[in-house]
Design an enzyme around this catalytic site. Sequence first.
Site, PDB file in Angstrom:
ATOM      1  N   ASP A 112       0.804  -1.218   0.000  1.00  0.00           N
ATOM      2  CA  ASP A 112       0.000   0.000   0.000  1.00  0.00           C
ATOM      3  C   ASP A 112       0.838   1.269   0.000  1.00  0.00           C
ATOM      4  O   ASP A 112       0.412   2.292  -0.529  1.00  0.00           O
ATOM      5  CB  ASP A 112      -0.999   0.010   1.152  1.00  0.00           C
TER       6      ASP A 112
ATOM      7  N   ASP B 195       3.852   1.032  13.197  1.00  0.00           N
ATOM      8  CA  ASP B 195       3.091  -0.228  13.225  1.00  0.00           C
ATOM      9  C   ASP B 195       3.718  -1.363  14.013  1.00  0.00           C
ATOM     10  O   ASP B 195       3.016  -2.065  14.725  1.00  0.00           O
ATOM     11  CB  ASP B 195       2.787  -0.744  11.813  1.00  0.00           C
TER      12      ASP B 195
END
Length: 889
Positions: A70, A481
């Site tokens: 992404d 993350d």
Amino acid sequence: MRRIRILVAAFSLAAGLLAGTPPALAAAPSAPPLAADTYTWQNARIDGGGFVPGIVFNRTEKNLAYARTDIGGAYRWQQATKTWTPLLDSVGWNEWGHTGVVSLASDPVQPDKVYAAVGTYTNSWDPTNGAVLRSADRGATWRKTDLPFKLGGNMPGRGMGERLAVDPNRNSVLYLGAPSGKGLWRSTDSGVTWSQVTSFPNPGTYRQDPSDTSGYASDNQGIVWVTFDESTGSSGSATKTVYVGVADKDNAVYRSTDAGATWSRLAGQPTGYLAHKGVLDAANGYLYLAYSDKGGPYDGGKGRLYRYATATGAWTDISPAAEADTSYGFSGLSVDRQHPSTLMATAYSSWWPDTQLFRSTDSGATWTKAWDYTSYPDRANRYTLDVSSSPWLTFGANPTPPEQTPKLGWMTEALEIDPFDSARMMFGTGATIYGTEDLTKWDSGGQFSLKPMVRGLEETAVNDLAAPPSGGAQLFSALGDIGGFRHTDLASVPSMMYTSPTFTSTTSLDFAESDPGTVVRVGDLDSGPHIAFSTDNGANWFAGQDPPGVSGGGTVAAAADGSRFVWSPAGTGVRHTTGFGTSWAESAGIPAGAVVESDRVDAKTFYGFKSGKFYVSTDGGATFTASPATGLPSGDSVRFKALPGAEGEVWLAGGAADGAYGLWHSTDGGASFTKVPGVEQADTIGFGKAAPGASYQTLYTSAKIGGVRGIFRSTDAGASWTRINDDAHQWGWTGAAITGDPRVYGRVYVSTNGRGVVYGDISGTGDTGGGGGGTDPAPVPTGSCTVGYKVTNQWAGGFQADVTLTNTGSSAWHGWSLTWSFADGQKVTQMWNAGYAQSGAAVTAKNASWNGTVAAGSSVAFGLTGSQPGTANTAPASFKLGDRTCTVA
């Protein structure tokens, strides 16, 4: 995974970091001398670390596969090494959004061709429109067509697809589904030009959150997939029947039966859902559809699987569970092309207790699961999962059943069965790619084996980097993350991310310059402490105590001797402490949100910056005083560091196009700054070991110098600069952090926003296998060898070639060095997956840090670009491995 990155990365990138022209105040009296050097670039291995929303196998060539990410580009599978090769490292600073890949298509007629639809955000966060990239050499080089709208590789709905598709009968025809109400687009000249299909009736209606004023969750997710029925065409003629998926819960699937001239809504289709995938089995005449009530990739509470009979128009609900029993949407839909009655799907949005994989061998009439309950909470698994190659995938968890560690994952929107091998399957998660090569054991009652198939694919967003001068750690990273890692060997995947506590994202870290055993990090966490300390060089951690009001990590600085710390967290003002954060006191004279750093010599001196003002504390962070320095950037897009070993010496980088922008230097503790001449823009600054014979530490920066954006090195305190990357190695946005290595001259660590931690060594001098940067020669391999050399692309004055070296002996190699000579004056200009040196016509290629071991019967592949003085480009006639001549394939 990835929730934090969406906003943190986007807002930081939208904060004026991406300038297009030099600002007025950045003008310099004279440009510094500018040179170039050849570097070998690779990743500090983490393996994965981000969401893989798409995996694409070519339908006509075995072992040709691609993965899209992404925000981190696209990759091609290398079967010989079972690794992934990055394909979009050439994306530059001004088009950083093109590292987000919303869709990818591999040409089934001409497998050398591949296409990528790129763009990261459809709202204002991304300054450029989307584009379609096209390659005739499997992604080694690209040509680009800009689009009149944006694309959203990191937007909601990015796991649906594929939005880009090549007509399998007339491969000059491609379709692209657009977001934001822009409709369906078509190219009839192999992706060179595009026009809207004005006859297509529905541009989509679904928005995740229409009330979102940022434009992120409120964007219309648009046209989400295109699928051809190849049985309705013949070679050279456009396929007659085309199916298109639309983000519209009432009108999700459309069809054309006249090669896209007219379109109609499929009659009788289910409503109340979005069709995430539409996969056609032409052999049996079925279109399979995976539905969810939300766009994903996180959300989704209900879902269905349907089968549509293309000949009769009959719809059949083939869901493996009743709707009332689902708490997830379906996606990851794939048909086994060797046995088309076999299909698989995923419960992509099921996080607890795990995702689920479903498999049918009778066209969806009956299903089995990858795991099921025996007696709750106990589970029986049809698989084994070995994450020893990426041990951090356990996340250090010790869950209560029915949860297990490691998990199968989450956000499992991409699952593909190899069209040539029913036993091989890969699926993407929010953190990795898992795969198997014995999938058919599922059907025979055995356990199939899963493991990460992700090596070479590096997809972390880097917030900060630190390389200590001593201790077992070579590098500390602060990542979005997954928190970050302590690398003791750059060529090996660390065993675990930082734990105790485990932050979702680490925002800043530091070590004590004269005591590198003392390390501090801060980060974001939904609940719990936001600061942690280590006294053993980052091997083990313990949590500190948050002061009141902390909502996020912010920035942190350690005193030179580790005796005290200054913290500027999100949510409250700057604080200071002695010891390890059991109590904090407010710092006076410095605004909340300031960036803080420490002097690397004086343990009581700390620095800060906020909104154009530089601040200095000489009492351990208790009080700060604003510096009288003027002319610094007025905004907050600034990063600065104090020089190790030099009290009061500070370098500051940053700015924006509408004001001061560049690199500044202070030798009086920030009382005054001098702008470095010729540096038009600079966004990071770092220090590394001094060059041989030099007295000043090496400077590194991500900057624009001499009109060129790149990664630069200076060995003379900024008097002259050398560009050390090239146009093939740009990695989009590199403005978060940079640092040299204090132990290895020339080595630099570069942050990326989705391509992980990239590090470079001067070609021929870097890491040769142990990750420690040694220069000892590798052992000479024994046994026979074969070399394949193929020119894959050629242009006026230059060429590209792939080299495959095969161990045809009976024992493994542990390090290799391949030599050859060019006959026509060719010069290597860049090499990847290997280091190189050239003297006259003679070239020597040596293994990289991660591919030195080559088992008997296995191969290693690397590539190069070169220049040639004339039209002749004769391939080398012979190759030598040590003193042995290899067979030329």
